[in-house]
Design a protein around this motif. Structure first.
Motif, PDB file in Angstrom:
ATOM      1  N   CYS A 105      56.824  40.432  37.638  1.00 24.98           N
ATOM      2  CA  CYS A 105      56.247  41.461  38.470  1.00 24.98           C
ATOM      3  C   CYS A 105      54.737  41.320  38.352  1.00 24.98           C
ATOM      4  O   CYS A 105      54.201  41.342  37.250  1.00 24.98           O
ATOM      5  CB  CYS A 105      56.713  42.822  37.984  1.00 24.98           C
ATOM      6  SG  CYS A 105      56.197  44.167  39.025  1.00 24.98           S
ATOM      7  N   ARG A 106      54.049  41.160  39.470  1.00 21.16           N
ATOM      8  CA  ARG A 106      52.612  40.938  39.419  1.00 21.16           C
ATOM      9  C   ARG A 106      51.925  42.042  40.197  1.00 21.16           C
ATOM     10  O   ARG A 106      52.145  42.159  41.408  1.00 21.16           O
ATOM     11  CB  ARG A 106      52.294  39.571  40.020  1.00 21.16           C
ATOM     12  CG  ARG A 106      50.928  39.397  40.572  1.00 21.16           C
ATOM     13  CD  ARG A 106      49.984  38.848  39.558  1.00 21.16           C
ATOM     14  NE  ARG A 106      48.669  38.705  40.131  1.00 21.16           N
ATOM     15  CZ  ARG A 106      47.596  38.386  39.444  1.00 21.16           C
ATOM     16  NH1 ARG A 106      47.697  38.177  38.151  1.00 21.16           N
ATOM     17  NH2 ARG A 106      46.427  38.268  40.041  1.00 21.16           N
ATOM     18  N   LEU A 107      51.129  42.877  39.508  1.00 24.34           N
ATOM     19  CA  LEU A 107      50.430  43.988  40.169  1.00 24.34           C
ATOM     20  C   LEU A 107      51.419  44.816  40.978  1.00 24.34           C
ATOM     21  O   LEU A 107      51.205  45.110  42.148  1.00 24.34           O
ATOM     22  CB  LEU A 107      49.321  43.468  41.092  1.00 24.34           C
ATOM     23  CG  LEU A 107      48.172  42.781  40.370  1.00 24.34           C
ATOM     24  CD1 LEU A 107      47.300  42.082  41.377  1.00 24.34           C
ATOM     25  CD2 LEU A 107      47.361  43.785  39.575  1.00 24.34           C
ATOM     26  N   GLU A 108      52.550  45.137  40.326  1.00 27.96           N
ATOM     27  CA  GLU A 108      53.614  45.974  40.893  1.00 27.96           C
ATOM     28  C   GLU A 108      54.414  45.324  42.007  1.00 27.96           C
ATOM     29  O   GLU A 108      55.256  45.994  42.607  1.00 27.96           O
ATOM     30  CB  GLU A 108      53.057  47.300  41.415  1.00 27.96           C
ATOM     31  CG  GLU A 108      52.584  48.197  40.303  1.00 27.96           C
ATOM     32  CD  GLU A 108      52.183  49.558  40.829  1.00 27.96           C
ATOM     33  OE1 GLU A 108      51.568  50.302  40.069  1.00 27.96           O
ATOM     34  OE2 GLU A 108      52.492  49.852  42.006  1.00 27.96           O
TER      35      GLU A 108
ATOM     36  N   MET B  81      43.767  36.244  44.329  1.00 25.88           N
ATOM     37  CA  MET B  81      43.027  37.359  44.918  1.00 25.88           C
ATOM     38  C   MET B  81      42.958  38.535  43.946  1.00 25.88           C
ATOM     39  O   MET B  81      41.953  39.238  43.889  1.00 25.88           O
ATOM     40  CB  MET B  81      43.735  37.783  46.206  1.00 25.88           C
ATOM     41  CG  MET B  81      43.142  38.952  46.906  1.00 25.88           C
ATOM     42  SD  MET B  81      44.030  39.327  48.405  1.00 25.88           S
ATOM     43  CE  MET B  81      45.457  40.158  47.757  1.00 25.88           C
ATOM     44  N   GLY B  82      44.041  38.773  43.198  1.00 26.83           N
ATOM     45  CA  GLY B  82      44.053  39.898  42.277  1.00 26.83           C
ATOM     46  C   GLY B  82      44.524  41.161  42.983  1.00 26.83           C
ATOM     47  O   GLY B  82      45.291  41.105  43.927  1.00 26.83           O
ATOM     48  N   PRO B  83      44.074  42.335  42.521  1.00 30.94           N
ATOM     49  CA  PRO B  83      44.486  43.581  43.163  1.00 30.94           C
ATOM     50  C   PRO B  83      44.013  43.615  44.608  1.00 30.94           C
ATOM     51  O   PRO B  83      42.917  43.177  44.925  1.00 30.94           O
ATOM     52  CB  PRO B  83      43.787  44.665  42.342  1.00 30.94           C
ATOM     53  CG  PRO B  83      43.370  44.018  41.095  1.00 30.94           C
ATOM     54  CD  PRO B  83      43.196  42.563  41.394  1.00 30.94           C
ATOM     55  N   ALA B  84      44.840  44.185  45.463  1.00 33.89           N
ATOM     56  CA  ALA B  84      44.548  44.101  46.900  1.00 33.89           C
ATOM     57  C   ALA B  84      43.497  45.096  47.358  1.00 33.89           C
ATOM     58  O   ALA B  84      42.979  44.976  48.458  1.00 33.89           O
ATOM     59  CB  ALA B  84      45.842  44.311  47.686  1.00 33.89           C
ATOM     60  N   LYS B  85      43.187  46.082  46.535  1.00 34.59           N
ATOM     61  CA  LYS B  85      42.281  47.150  46.976  1.00 34.59           C
ATOM     62  C   LYS B  85      40.910  46.586  47.318  1.00 34.59           C
ATOM     63  O   LYS B  85      40.287  45.909  46.511  1.00 34.59           O
ATOM     64  CB  LYS B  85      42.172  48.193  45.849  1.00 34.59           C
ATOM     65  CG  LYS B  85      41.520  49.473  46.233  1.00 34.59           C
ATOM     66  CD  LYS B  85      42.549  50.482  46.724  1.00 34.59           C
ATOM     67  CE  LYS B  85      41.922  51.851  46.977  1.00 34.59           C
ATOM     68  NZ  LYS B  85      40.966  51.839  48.075  1.00 34.59           N
ATOM     69  N   LEU B 134      43.924  47.525  51.888  1.00 37.63           N
ATOM     70  CA  LEU B 134      44.042  48.687  51.017  1.00 37.63           C
ATOM     71  C   LEU B 134      45.291  48.589  50.154  1.00 37.63           C
ATOM     72  O   LEU B 134      45.273  48.916  48.980  1.00 37.63           O
ATOM     73  CB  LEU B 134      44.091  49.965  51.867  1.00 37.63           C
ATOM     74  CG  LEU B 134      42.836  50.197  52.701  1.00 37.63           C
ATOM     75  CD1 LEU B 134      43.035  51.363  53.656  1.00 37.63           C
ATOM     76  CD2 LEU B 134      41.647  50.470  51.802  1.00 37.63           C
ATOM     77  N   ASP B 135      46.392  48.118  50.761  1.00 35.85           N
ATOM     78  CA  ASP B 135      47.624  47.997  49.996  1.00 35.85           C
ATOM     79  C   ASP B 135      48.481  46.906  50.619  1.00 35.85           C
ATOM     80  O   ASP B 135      48.510  46.765  51.839  1.00 35.85           O
ATOM     81  CB  ASP B 135      48.405  49.327  50.033  1.00 35.85           C
ATOM     82  CG  ASP B 135      49.333  49.464  48.851  1.00 35.85           C
ATOM     83  OD1 ASP B 135      49.887  50.558  48.651  1.00 35.85           O
ATOM     84  OD2 ASP B 135      49.528  48.462  48.122  1.00 35.85           O
ATOM     85  N   VAL B 136      49.188  46.148  49.763  1.00 35.33           N
ATOM     86  CA  VAL B 136      50.005  45.056  50.280  1.00 35.33           C
ATOM     87  C   VAL B 136      51.315  45.575  50.864  1.00 35.33           C
ATOM     88  O   VAL B 136      51.885  44.982  51.772  1.00 35.33           O
ATOM     89  CB  VAL B 136      50.294  44.036  49.159  1.00 35.33           C
ATOM     90  CG1 VAL B 136      51.084  42.871  49.685  1.00 35.33           C
ATOM     91  CG2 VAL B 136      49.000  43.533  48.576  1.00 35.33           C
TER      92      VAL B 136
END
Lengths: 274, 176
Positions: A105-108, B81-85, B134-136
């Protein structure tokens, strides 16, 4: 007495065609030369059924090879990856029974393990090919409106059937009443998405299990894989991945049917392709 | 001359000139075990050709090596990319319903944005646009349910058309 024992032994083998022939022959002879006659009868029926052995060769030859139709060359890990097959839903949507198929699970966001998907996809395609080779009826089912046209076109291109509309109650379980007596049910059902429009499991999965119809299904991280005979863990929401599945199934079925025609010509069996 | 016969390269070659070599580098291992250690020009040439090979190998995509799933995942744009925010990505419009633009940016889901008032007519199918994510995937857990409810969509703000100016945003759209 010997004839009775011989018949009983033969019934253990799965050759229904030989039994009535042998039974009639043995009943005509007397019991005095029972054993001699029984062996002679077997020898005669074995050599006289040349067309029978040709038919058997066409059906038994593919079962001797693990990948008779060379389906492993149709797809690779990179193809699956580029079609975004490894992307699952968010952690909160996860179904508990899909946990063995997840890489992590990666970043939820759940990531589906493509190594397992490769093996399971190979098994599912192999099974589909064998069913198509033997002239089975294949039904494509998907309730995703975004892909319903694609699924119907795929089914049409490989000469099989599709059902992408609302599934009425007894289509499989009550078929003789709803369609008429003597209707033939599908021999394999392929699900491009195992959920219906309200995120519940499609009724056809349970009904196919009730009617002993094997199923191949693409299960995403929010689906229940337990009743599906050949689950394929993978993304069922992106257009690229659904196009990849449709392309693979179409190529598999067409390849299997062409191979059947080829084998029929090779073993000289006429008019046995359905 | 011994060096040139073995490596198939003219003696006068310099480091700046690109070498035209096939991808299969099997001659090195065959030569190394049988000969005495090289000295002088041969040693320098061998060292130099090593560096050249390593540099070239990184440039040419090696299609023979099968990369593992873990390696493909780790180097994929989505993970890098990491977190999408608040990440700026490039997307492509694949469907239009009057004022709604359905934009695919390389993730599991597409996003739906309203056609902007500025340059509205230029947004047609196949046009590349810039988005701020903002969110995937839009999901939420509602009271009384066991699992999240998902909208099967991503959430992004449309920034504008993809012009060929300034710092390229994180390119997530794969060219296929």
């Amino acid at each position: 007495m010997a004839a009775g024992a011989f018949l009983k032994a033969l019934s253990g083998l799965n050759c229904p065609r030989l039994l009535p022939v042998l039974a009639s022959r043995l009943s005509n002879r007397g019991y005095v030369n029972g054993q001699l006659y029984s062996t002679a009868a077997v020898a005669q029926t074995m050599t006289s059924s040349d067309s029978l052995s040709g038919n058997n060769k066409v059906l038994t030859e593919p079962l001797k090879h693990p990948d008779f139709f060379h389906l492993s060359e149709l797809f690779s890990l990179k193809d699956l990856f580029e079609a975004r097959v490894h992307l699952g839903h968010k952690k909160g949507c996860r179904h508990r029974l899909m946990e063995p198929y997840l890489f992590g699970c990666r970043l939820e966001q759940d990531i589906i393990d493509l190594d397992q998907t490769m093996e399971l996809l190979q098994q599912a395609l192999n099974f589909t090919a064998h069913v198509a080779y033997r002239g089975g009826v294949i039904l494509f089912v998907s309730r995703r409106r975004q892909f319903c046209h694609l699924v119907e076109c795929t089914a049409q291109d490989c000469g099989e059937y599709a059902h992408t509309r609302y599934w009425r109650g007894g289509l499989l379980t009550n078929a003789p009443i709803q369609y008429g007596p003597g209707v033939r049910l599908p021999d394999l059902i392929i699900f491009l998405s195992t959920l219906n429009n309200v995120f519940q499991q499609h009724v056809a999965i349970r009904d196919a299990a009730k009617m002993n119809i094997p199923t191949v299904g693409v299960v995403d991280s929010n689906c229940n894989p337990s009743l599906v005979t050949f689950p394929i863990p993978g993304n069922d929401d992106s257009p690229s991945s659904v196009e990849l599945y449709c392309k693979l199934f179409k190529m598999t079925i067409n390849r299997a049917k062409d191979k059947r025609k080829q084998m029929n010509l090779l073993y000289g069996v006429k008019g046995s392709s359905s | 001359s011994r060096g040139s016969r073995r490596y198939n390269v003219p003696l006068c070659s310099r480091s700046s000139r690109p070498h035209r070599r096939p991808l299969v580098f099997t001659y090195r291992s065959a030569g190394a075990t049988a000969e005495k250690p090289k000295s002088g020009f041969a040693a320098a040439f061998e060292l130099h050709s090593d560096l050249q090979q390593h540099g070239r190998r990184r440039q040419i995509p090696d299609v023979r090596v099968v990369r593992s799933f873990a390696s493909l995942l780790r180097h994929s744009p989505l993970v890098q990319m990491g977190p999408a925010k608040d990440k700026v990505v490039v997307g492509k419009i694949f469907h239009i319903v009057q004022d709604d633009l359905y934009i695919d940016f390389g993730a599991k889901f597409h996003c739906v944005c309203k056609r902007p008032a500025v340059d509205g007519d230029r947004y047609q199918r196949g046009v590349r646009v810039r988005l701020r994510l903002l969110d995937v995937e839009l999901t939420a857990r509602f009271l009384g349910s066991n699992t999240d409810t998902t909208l099967l969509e991503a959430d992004a703000v449309l920034l504008g058309l993809m012009d060929s100016r300034e710092a390229t945003p994180k390119e997530k759209e794969r060219d296929q």
